[in-house]
Design a protein around this motif. Sequence first.
Motif, PDB file in Angstrom:
ATOM      1  N   GLN A  24      50.787  49.445  92.363  1.00 40.04           N
ATOM      2  CA  GLN A  24      51.188  48.981  93.691  1.00 40.04           C
ATOM      3  C   GLN A  24      51.055  50.126  94.696  1.00 40.04           C
ATOM      4  N   THR A  25      51.626  51.291  94.342  1.00 41.83           N
ATOM      5  CA  THR A  25      51.512  52.465  95.210  1.00 41.83           C
ATOM      6  C   THR A  25      51.353  53.727  94.370  1.00 41.83           C
ATOM      7  N   THR A  81      50.841  58.344 100.543  1.00 42.38           N
ATOM      8  CA  THR A  81      50.963  57.106  99.770  1.00 42.38           C
ATOM      9  C   THR A  81      49.650  56.334  99.838  1.00 42.38           C
ATOM     10  N   ASN A 119      48.172  52.579  98.784  1.00 39.17           N
ATOM     11  CA  ASN A 119      48.496  51.223  98.353  1.00 39.17           C
ATOM     12  C   ASN A 119      47.299  50.606  97.645  1.00 39.17           C
TER      13      ASN A 119
END
Length: 728
Positions: free
Chosen positions: A687-688, A696, A698
């Motif tokens: 997801q991340t 970050t 994604n």
Amino acid sequence: MPSYQQPSLEAGLAALKQGNYYAAITQLVPIANSKNQSNTCLQAQVGLVMAYARTGEITKAITLCDYLIRSTNPQVQEWAQRALEHLNKVQKRHKKTRTLENGFVAFDNSLATPLVSTTTRQQKEGIPEKNTPNPDIDIPNTTATEPVSIYWRHARRAKVWQPLRKYNSILSRLLALGTFIAIFWVLWGLISLLMALITQILEKLPYVNPLPLLYTNPASLILFLLLVLLGLSPWLLDWLLAKFYGQQPLSKEILYSHSREVLRVTQRACQLRHWPVPRLQILPMAAPIMLTYGNLPCTARIVVSQGLLEKLSDDEIATIYALALGQIGRLDFLVMSLALLVTLPVYQLYQQASTWGNKSDKEIWRWTATALSSLSYGIWCLLAGTTLLNSRFRLDSSDRYAAEITGNPNGLIRALLKIAIGIADDIKKQEHTSWQLESLNIVAPVSHQQSLCLGSIAGYLPWESFLMWENSNPYRQWFTVNNSHPLMGDRIQRISQIAHHWHLETELHLTIPESFPVKPQSFLLQIAPWLGIPLGFVLAGMFWLIWQTSYTFHLVNLQWIYDDWSFMTGFMMIGFSIGTVMRINAFFPEIKPLALQADDQLPQLLTNPFVLPVDSISVRFVGKLLGRRGISNCLSQDLILQSSTGLVKLHHVPLWGLSVTPQELIGRQIIVTGWLRRGATPWIDIQTLETQNGKTINSPHPIWSTVLAVIAQAWGAYIMLTAQSVGG
């Protein structure tokens, strides 16, 4: 909702009573680490002491007894003290042999209420279940996940054994023939597409006429070239492996220094078959690997890596050479040599294009190299995919032959597991999957992908606990469709059956649960997108029958149904879309921070034999990101997380235009949040990805699944509307 049973104290104690010690460990470990059910937790810890002692995990049993001695329950303290005395005696008595099978001394049955009622004195131990003080026991995670030295039973080999039943080779011959046909059709399709593309380009250019050759069918030429490659494969592969992999001859003296048994086994096997001894070669690789190639027994080569000779013992090396001999002289041996010869040049193109692009300073050349690298890697995957069935099934017969010619099925089991450990260690040291491992994977005895978790968690978890999914999950074979090797659990189970046939104790005691609480609805949800395709076809057939009946009775005339059958494709695309939408919510459930599992729980999360990939486990793992750097990983095909307890594959959907890509984070400490799935190869859908400085990334898995469903729905509707307008 998950389709498996939650860990149960009753189930764990029942498994302990029946002698299914690894099943008991799987059930009891989560309960033993619980802090809110003190009485139940205490009983689980006592059961774990028994199970660990029975499975040879004496260090864990002693460690757990040390914690039980601190219990506020006096009866438990007394029990733990007596147990610890016995365990220390057993450890000293069996320090050299490290065998606990017959050495575990029974505890005295002097506690108030029996914990487990058994038929033997060795299993009679008690702990009061009612009216007992709540013990304040805090067992750290190290009792379950702290690495220890890997325990090998070193189960004996057969001294005298009966030959096994003759293996039916009809299926393997059909698979080999099918593999050859698949290679032919893939090459024909690729070359035809290339010829059509060149023709279209030349037709648009002024003063240039396409060559007449481009309008011919290349099938005859491709078939001729494949037959020529079959005849020249031994010598062409000799050149390729020497040029790009550093292959060298392996002298008998060097081989004898590593294994005295190998030469005896090889000579005996070749004499029985009236073959010359195959040419022996070696690759300068640290990872343990073996491969065979050639077209006839007289042109056969057996190639091993330096790492295999260094990491395996004398008898284990002999079993791997016997496994290689079992592959020679078969039709699939010939076809796999051809497949290796066809795929290696394509993979070299991918490797060289990636290396060139990474060194280039100009953006245009980097984009050109990226496109060429991605295209060649995709073609390599397509060509390698034609061998998957053949690669999986041929190992069954070669395993049988290796066990039969050496009389040492337990040595073969140890060899396969040590190869997995060696491959995982090599990936950790190099911090990526090496070119050699991936390109030679289709002919290797153990896959580099299945070695990631299996080889890296050795010492953190009993082999039997990890392999229980692979030899007992009723739907496991459906998840090997894209795998080049059979499940290690099934493979070891078959080898263990040979050991049982010769009345030998087995290296691993694999157990199969009595019940399989996997709901069929969960499996149907897992395959919903692919199930929607045949259902769409069935609905299209029903639609056709209804309107044909209406036309017969002069009710409705939809002539486009008869004129254009492409509406069938439209129905199947819509069925695929509906199935994808139905699975999205279950496949990507909401990640709740309080439900996230940490990386030190990875071994325990992989022990449940009843989960399916759709049974998502929300995780937040901390570790080091491994993988190939730069252009060679532009499709995110080699992303691996090295956590504190093992390696796990990462799945990321590339998204163009990101300021930061996962390739840029390779070699750094990261935090991965996503969904852990248990399949033939355990993996995490990302997801991340987070870095320590706050960056970050994604990974839009759910978004792309939704986009795919919408595209399939729109495409199907367009096909049906187009067919209707044409028919009208």
